[in-house]
Design a protein around this motif. Structure first.
Motif, PDB file in Angstrom:
ATOM      1  N   CYS A  91       0.846  -1.182   0.000  1.00 37.99           N
ATOM      2  CA  CYS A  91       0.000   0.000   0.000  1.00 37.99           C
ATOM      3  C   CYS A  91       0.882   1.231   0.000  1.00 37.99           C
ATOM      4  O   CYS A  91       1.960   1.233   0.567  1.00 37.99           O
ATOM      5  CB  CYS A  91      -0.930   0.015   1.209  1.00 37.99           C
ATOM      6  SG  CYS A  91      -0.115  -0.110   2.790  1.00 37.99           S
ATOM      7  N   SER A  92       0.381   2.281  -0.633  1.00 40.75           N
ATOM      8  CA  SER A  92       1.177   3.485  -0.751  1.00 40.75           C
ATOM      9  C   SER A  92       1.329   4.195   0.571  1.00 40.75           C
ATOM     10  O   SER A  92       2.217   5.026   0.734  1.00 40.75           O
ATOM     11  CB  SER A  92       0.522   4.435  -1.766  1.00 40.75           C
ATOM     12  OG  SER A  92      -0.776   4.782  -1.335  1.00 40.75           O
ATOM     13  N   HIS A  93       0.443   3.876   1.549  1.00 42.45           N
ATOM     14  CA  HIS A  93       0.522   4.559   2.825  1.00 42.45           C
ATOM     15  C   HIS A  93       1.222   3.700   3.874  1.00 42.45           C
ATOM     16  O   HIS A  93       0.945   3.799   5.053  1.00 42.45           O
ATOM     17  CB  HIS A  93      -0.870   4.971   3.308  1.00 42.45           C
ATOM     18  CG  HIS A  93      -1.879   3.879   3.230  1.00 42.45           C
ATOM     19  ND1 HIS A  93      -2.521   3.554   2.070  1.00 42.45           N
ATOM     20  CD2 HIS A  93      -2.368   3.051   4.169  1.00 42.45           C
ATOM     21  CE1 HIS A  93      -3.369   2.569   2.300  1.00 42.45           C
ATOM     22  NE2 HIS A  93      -3.293   2.248   3.559  1.00 42.45           N
ATOM     23  N   CYS A 103      -1.082  -2.192   4.951  1.00 46.64           N
ATOM     24  CA  CYS A 103      -2.516  -2.097   5.193  1.00 46.64           C
ATOM     25  C   CYS A 103      -3.099  -3.462   5.544  1.00 46.64           C
ATOM     26  O   CYS A 103      -2.672  -4.492   5.037  1.00 46.64           O
ATOM     27  CB  CYS A 103      -3.225  -1.521   3.970  1.00 46.64           C
ATOM     28  SG  CYS A 103      -3.164  -2.567   2.502  1.00 46.64           S
ATOM     29  N   THR A 158      -5.673   5.961   5.425  1.00 43.69           N
ATOM     30  CA  THR A 158      -4.364   6.619   5.288  1.00 43.69           C
ATOM     31  C   THR A 158      -4.095   7.342   6.598  1.00 43.69           C
ATOM     32  O   THR A 158      -4.981   7.437   7.462  1.00 43.69           O
ATOM     33  CB  THR A 158      -4.324   7.648   4.129  1.00 43.69           C
ATOM     34  OG1 THR A 158      -4.974   8.854   4.543  1.00 43.69           O
ATOM     35  CG2 THR A 158      -4.971   7.103   2.860  1.00 43.69           C
ATOM     36  N   SER A 204      -2.173  14.379  10.336  1.00 46.03           N
ATOM     37  CA  SER A 204      -1.911  12.952  10.126  1.00 46.03           C
ATOM     38  C   SER A 204      -1.619  12.284  11.460  1.00 46.03           C
ATOM     39  O   SER A 204      -1.135  12.927  12.403  1.00 46.03           O
ATOM     40  CB  SER A 204      -0.716  12.763   9.185  1.00 46.03           C
ATOM     41  OG  SER A 204      -0.996  13.293   7.912  1.00 46.03           O
ATOM     42  N   PRO A 247      -3.897   1.176   9.070  1.00 48.31           N
ATOM     43  CA  PRO A 247      -4.933   1.272   8.036  1.00 48.31           C
ATOM     44  C   PRO A 247      -5.396  -0.101   7.544  1.00 48.31           C
ATOM     45  O   PRO A 247      -4.684  -1.093   7.651  1.00 48.31           O
ATOM     46  CB  PRO A 247      -4.207   2.023   6.914  1.00 48.31           C
ATOM     47  CG  PRO A 247      -2.790   1.527   7.031  1.00 48.31           C
ATOM     48  CD  PRO A 247      -2.533   1.355   8.511  1.00 48.31           C
ATOM     49  N   GLU A 306      -3.253   9.380  -2.710  1.00 43.77           N
ATOM     50  CA  GLU A 306      -2.217   8.553  -2.084  1.00 43.77           C
ATOM     51  C   GLU A 306      -2.693   7.150  -1.734  1.00 43.77           C
ATOM     52  O   GLU A 306      -1.886   6.276  -1.383  1.00 43.77           O
ATOM     53  CB  GLU A 306      -1.675   9.235  -0.822  1.00 43.77           C
ATOM     54  CG  GLU A 306      -2.686   9.489   0.275  1.00 43.77           C
ATOM     55  CD  GLU A 306      -3.322  10.872   0.202  1.00 43.77           C
ATOM     56  OE1 GLU A 306      -3.659  11.428   1.269  1.00 43.77           O
ATOM     57  OE2 GLU A 306      -3.483  11.391  -0.923  1.00 43.77           O
ATOM     58  N   VAL A 307      -3.982   6.890  -1.814  1.00 50.13           N
ATOM     59  CA  VAL A 307      -4.489   5.542  -1.537  1.00 50.13           C
ATOM     60  C   VAL A 307      -4.108   4.603  -2.677  1.00 50.13           C
ATOM     61  O   VAL A 307      -4.333   4.907  -3.846  1.00 50.13           O
ATOM     62  CB  VAL A 307      -6.022   5.555  -1.382  1.00 50.13           C
ATOM     63  CG1 VAL A 307      -6.566   4.134  -1.357  1.00 50.13           C
ATOM     64  CG2 VAL A 307      -6.408   6.277  -0.111  1.00 50.13           C
TER      65      VAL A 307
END
Length: 351
Positions: free
Chosen positions: A26-28, A43, A82, A150, A159, A294-295
């Motif tokens: 996952c990008s986060h 995630c 995120t 954040s 997440p 960003e998801v």
């Protein structure tokens, strides 16, 4: 009236097993802990080992579950996707409620017994899906919530994975709904308000529509839209209830958990023939991506054989009360009468 603020949470959840590894990216992803003990957070992967679940969840078991408060009171659940965004139900934000009076509690386990590791953030933006109409059972009952700052990922704050639009969850797949909602229609979760979990099977849409058409209330019709998903039991008793709308329906795929649905509505709490109705997350994956670039959407394929709808109906629905939700056409006359009528012209020489 139907049930608008929905997670009905009673009954025991079956044993759940969590793997320490992960197969989804996952990008986060984030780094947690000191330099000597840092780990990458993926995630849908709690930082826990094997768990045998019951009615009460355990601390850190569902780290993406958040608590949405209005004027200091719990109103809904939500799901962290995120460090600064979460998903919930659009109806959790009625037009009369100012956004600046909402707060989000992350890392919570027992709402009346907060621990030092919880984080409370203010809400700065709410994006409701444009198809939502503020009516009970509306299509598009999904909202994105932006936090003021954040949050760092920790053992209890992580997440969930967001499915891509191509992802579907087969009939019969067992998933878990979580939240702090009522344990009965008019009975609040008792103190210390421990997070509840309930394992529920996915129900096919045709069967779900059939169930809701049994003994309908003409003054309170229920419409199931194509962006919805049903999960629960035909006999009732185990369900979601007021206070958990917006919370997650999490399905485990491989070693990670994916957000299959958002708690939306239902009819009473645990009533027969009225399973819980969720907004199907994958129906809005592209919309989520447009608003939160960003998801990273997870392309996963649940490795579960779908349950035969007819077998499910035979084993559950038919035992509830008279009548069944048969997928076969209903004959008004016995088959032998139909056959005899077909041959009559030939018997009397008119065929």
């Amino acid at each position: 009236m139907g049930r608008w603020l929905a997670l009905r949470s009673f009954g025991l959840a079956l044993g759940l097993m969590f793997a320490s590894g992960a197969f989804l990216s996952c990008s986060h992803c984030a780094v947690v802990g000191e330099a000597s003990t840092r780990e990458t957070v993926l995630c849908g992967v709690p930082s826990m080992g094997r768990i045998v679940g019951g009615t009460d969840a355990q601390s850190g078991q569902w780290p993406w579950q958040v608590n949405l408060n209005f004027d200091g009171h719990h109103v809904c659940g939500g799901t962290l996707i995120t460090p600064q965004w979460l998903v919930t139900a659009a109806h959790c934000f009625p037009p009369v409620n100012p956004i600046d009076r909402y707060e989000v509690t992350l890392g919570a386990f027992q709402l009346k017994n907060p621990t030092p590791d919880i984080v409370v953030k203010q809400v700065v933006q709410v994006i409701k899906h444009p198809e939502f109409t503020d009516d009970e059972g509306s299509k598009g009952d999904i909202a994105l919530v932006k936090l003021k700052e954040s949050v760092p990922y920790t053992r209890t704050i992580r997440p969930v994975c967001v499915p891509a639009s191509s992802v579907s969850f087969p009939k019969g797949m067992k998933c878990t709904v979580t939240g702090w909602g009522n344990v009965l229609t008019s009975t609040s979760l008792p103190s210390p308000m421990t997070l509840q979990q309930l394992e529920v099977p996915i129900i096919g849409m045709d069967t779900c529509k059939c169930l809701y058409n049994r003994n309908p209330d003409p003054e309170d019709p229920h419409v199931l839209h194509d962006d919805m998903l049903c999960a629960g039991f035909a006999e009732g008793k185990k369900d979601a209830c007021q206070g958990d709308s917006g919370g997650p329906l999490s399905c485990r795929v491989g070693n990670a958990w994916v957000l299959a649905g958002v708690v939306s509505w239902g009819d009473a709490c645990g009533a027969p023939n009225r399973p819980g109705v969720y907004i199907r997350t994958s129906a809005y994956s592209d919309w989520i991506k447009e608003n939160i670039p960003e998801v990273e959407l997870s392309e996963v394929k649940p490795n579960v054989e779908p349950v035969s709808e007819e077998d499910w109906i035979k084993n559950t629905v038919g035992e509830v009360d008279e009548g069944t939700c048969s997928t076969a056409p209903t004959l008004l006359f016995p088959p032998w009468i139909l056959v005899a009528c077909w041959f009559l012209p030939y018997i009397f020489g008119t065929g």
